[in-house]
Design a protein around this motif. Structure first.
Motif, short mmCIF file in Angstrom:
data_model
loop_
_atom_site.label_atom_id
_atom_site.label_comp_id
_atom_site.label_asym_id
_atom_site.label_seq_id
_atom_site.Cartn_x
_atom_site.Cartn_y
_atom_site.Cartn_z
N PRO A 14 0.81 -1.23 0.00
CA PRO A 14 0.00 0.00 0.00
C PRO A 14 0.83 1.27 0.00
O PRO A 14 0.44 2.28 -0.59
N ALA A 15 1.99 1.25 0.65
CA ALA A 15 2.86 2.43 0.66
C ALA A 15 3.39 2.70 -0.75
O ALA A 15 3.50 3.85 -1.17
N LEU A 16 3.72 1.64 -1.48
CA LEU A 16 4.18 1.80 -2.86
C LEU A 16 3.07 2.37 -3.73
O LEU A 16 3.31 3.25 -4.57
N ILE A 17 1.85 1.90 -3.54
CA ILE A 17 0.72 2.40 -4.33
C ILE A 17 0.52 3.89 -4.06
O ILE A 17 0.30 4.68 -4.99
N ALA A 41 3.23 5.84 -5.89
CA ALA A 41 3.05 5.83 -7.34
C ALA A 41 1.91 6.75 -7.77
O ALA A 41 2.03 7.48 -8.76
N LEU A 42 0.81 6.73 -7.04
CA LEU A 42 -0.32 7.58 -7.38
C LEU A 42 0.03 9.06 -7.24
O LEU A 42 -0.34 9.89 -8.07
N TYR A 43 0.76 9.38 -6.18
CA TYR A 43 1.14 10.78 -5.98
C TYR A 43 2.08 11.25 -7.10
O TYR A 43 1.90 12.33 -7.67
N ASP A 44 3.09 10.43 -7.43
CA ASP A 44 4.03 10.81 -8.48
C ASP A 44 3.32 10.98 -9.82
O ASP A 44 3.60 11.92 -10.57
N ALA A 45 2.42 10.04 -10.12
CA ALA A 45 1.72 10.11 -11.40
C ALA A 45 0.84 11.35 -11.49
O ALA A 45 0.85 12.06 -12.50
N GLU A 46 0.09 11.63 -10.43
CA GLU A 46 -0.78 12.80 -10.47
C GLU A 46 0.05 14.09 -10.57
O GLU A 46 -0.30 15.00 -11.34
N GLU A 47 1.13 14.16 -9.82
CA GLU A 47 1.97 15.35 -9.87
C GLU A 47 2.54 15.57 -11.26
O GLU A 47 2.54 16.69 -11.79
N TYR A 73 7.48 0.61 -11.21
CA TYR A 73 7.50 0.83 -9.76
C TYR A 73 7.76 -0.47 -9.00
O TYR A 73 8.47 -0.47 -7.99
N ARG A 74 7.20 -1.56 -9.48
CA ARG A 74 7.46 -2.84 -8.81
C ARG A 74 8.94 -3.21 -8.90
O ARG A 74 9.55 -3.62 -7.91
N ASP A 75 9.52 -3.05 -10.10
CA ASP A 75 10.94 -3.38 -10.26
C ASP A 75 11.82 -2.45 -9.43
O ASP A 75 12.79 -2.88 -8.80
N GLN A 76 11.48 -1.16 -9.44
CA GLN A 76 12.28 -0.20 -8.69
C GLN A 76 12.18 -0.45 -7.19
O GLN A 76 13.16 -0.27 -6.46
N GLU A 77 11.01 -0.89 -6.74
CA GLU A 77 10.84 -1.18 -5.32
C GLU A 77 11.74 -2.32 -4.88
O GLU A 77 12.35 -2.28 -3.81
N VAL A 78 11.84 -3.34 -5.71
CA VAL A 78 12.71 -4.48 -5.38
C VAL A 78 14.16 -4.02 -5.29
O VAL A 78 14.89 -4.37 -4.34
N GLY A 88 12.80 -0.14 9.69
CA GLY A 88 12.93 -0.91 8.45
C GLY A 88 11.62 -1.36 7.86
O GLY A 88 11.59 -2.31 7.08
N VAL A 89 10.52 -0.69 8.19
CA VAL A 89 9.20 -1.04 7.66
C VAL A 89 8.86 -0.07 6.53
O VAL A 89 8.96 1.14 6.71
N ARG A 90 8.46 -0.60 5.39
CA ARG A 90 8.14 0.24 4.23
C ARG A 90 6.96 1.15 4.54
O ARG A 90 5.88 0.69 4.88
N MET A 91 7.19 2.46 4.43
CA MET A 91 6.16 3.45 4.67
C MET A 91 6.10 4.39 3.48
O MET A 91 7.05 4.47 2.68
#
Length: 313
Positions: A28-31, A34-40, A75-80, A176-179
């Motif tokens: 959910p943090a990745l989503i 991604a939504l913020y970057d795309a809208e901006e 975004y999935r690849d970059q997250e990994v 170390g928790v994805r936020m």
């Protein structure tokens, strides 16, 4: 043409919905990022093309920025790659780890000390969050009848959402928790009052407020537990050094006892060198057990933070 292929988005809202659908199942943090970057990006492109509507702009921009499915894959690849880069270096593990290596190995994990520092810092952040939320809500109710009430309420809830992002960065850095690394996307094309209403209807706004209130008792518990366990374990571990210093300065009255024989036996044992070394062993074991407790608390708190501070699909 493939009938199952998603149609070309004609508005920014449609693009964001398709991107959300393409990222379904991701963190959910990745989503949210991604939504913020795309809208901006899309809003900036639309502002640079004043003579074009959203459909015309999207038809030109999708080729360079990417279709929603392509952006989701990126975004999935970059997250990994990012998670691998940020992860602490791992030493090659033996096929079978002994209980001793597992128990004492916690001291070599950088996340342990991040969680430890967060537990100590939680008291200060908990007091700040609780005070900010309490004063903000009180003033919001008190000023609601005045002309400045609505602007103040909007600013207060905006600050709550900003503090949510700040706390998320602290949690990700130390635990170390994805936020989320971006604010939640706000559909900036909506009218002002609709955006304000959406902010109040957003469960994350109220979840963040509850989290800010919750941080005070949690901060007190974390700080008290960590300080008590650390001070006790370090004091026990330093028992031989303390005894050596006492013997050097001639202070030996601490071993005197006038009680029953079995009580005096224990007093003489713990005041002597055998007791000092036994206390040292107990203190060292307690110290490493404390580090394990800190790791567990850090993980649990990270899940609490994700539950209240991350926007859900």
């Amino acid at each position: 043409m493939n009938a199952d292929a998603p149609k070309m988005p004609r508005t920014i809202a449609e693009y964001l919905e398709q991107l959300r659908a393409a990222l379904r199942g991701a963190d959910p943090a990745l989503i949210q990022d991604a939504l913020y970057d795309a809208e901006e990006h899309l809003r900036a492109e639309l502002a640079e093309r004043p003579g074009h509507n959203e459909a015309e702009m999207l038809a030109k921009v999708v080729g360079s920025y990417g279709a929603p499915e392509e952006v989701a894959d990126i975004y999935r690849d970059q997250e990994v790659k990012t998670q691998r880069a940020l992860a602490p270096p791992r030493r090659p593990r033996p096929k079978q780890r002994s209980w001793a290596s597992h128990f004492f190995g916690v001291a070599a994990d950088p996340r342990t000390y991040g969680a430890l520092f967060y537990m100590v810092l939680a008291l200060a952040t908990g007091i700040f969050y609780f005070t900010w939320a309490t004063v903000g809500i009180s003033l919001s109710f008190g000023l609601a009848v005045l002309i400045i009430g609505i602007p103040f309420i909007v600013l207060f809830f905006g600050s709550v959402r900003m503090l949510s992002l700040v706390e998320g960065r602290i949690v990700e850095t130390m635990l170390g928790v994805r936020m989320p690394r971006r604010p939640t996307f706000s559909m900036r094309g909506m009218p002002f009052w609709q955006r304000i209403g959406a902010m109040f209807r957003d469960p994350r706004t109220w979840g963040t407020l509850f989290y800010m209130f919750l941080m005070l008792p949690l901060g007190i518990i974390y700080f008290t537990l960590v300080v008590t366990l650390l001070s006790t374990s370090l004091a026990l571990a330093a028992a031989p050094v303390v005894k050596l210093v006492f013997d050097m300065i001639g202070f030996t009255d601490y071993g005197q006892c006038d009680g029953p024989a079995w009580v005096c036996g224990w007093v003489h044992f713990w005041s002597g060198w055998p007791g000092a070394f036994a206390a040292c062993i107990v203190g060292i074991a307690m110290l490493f057990a404390t580090l394990h407790i800190v790791r567990v608390l850090g993980y649990l708190h990270g899940q609490i933070a994700r539950h209240f501070l991350v926007a859900r699909e």
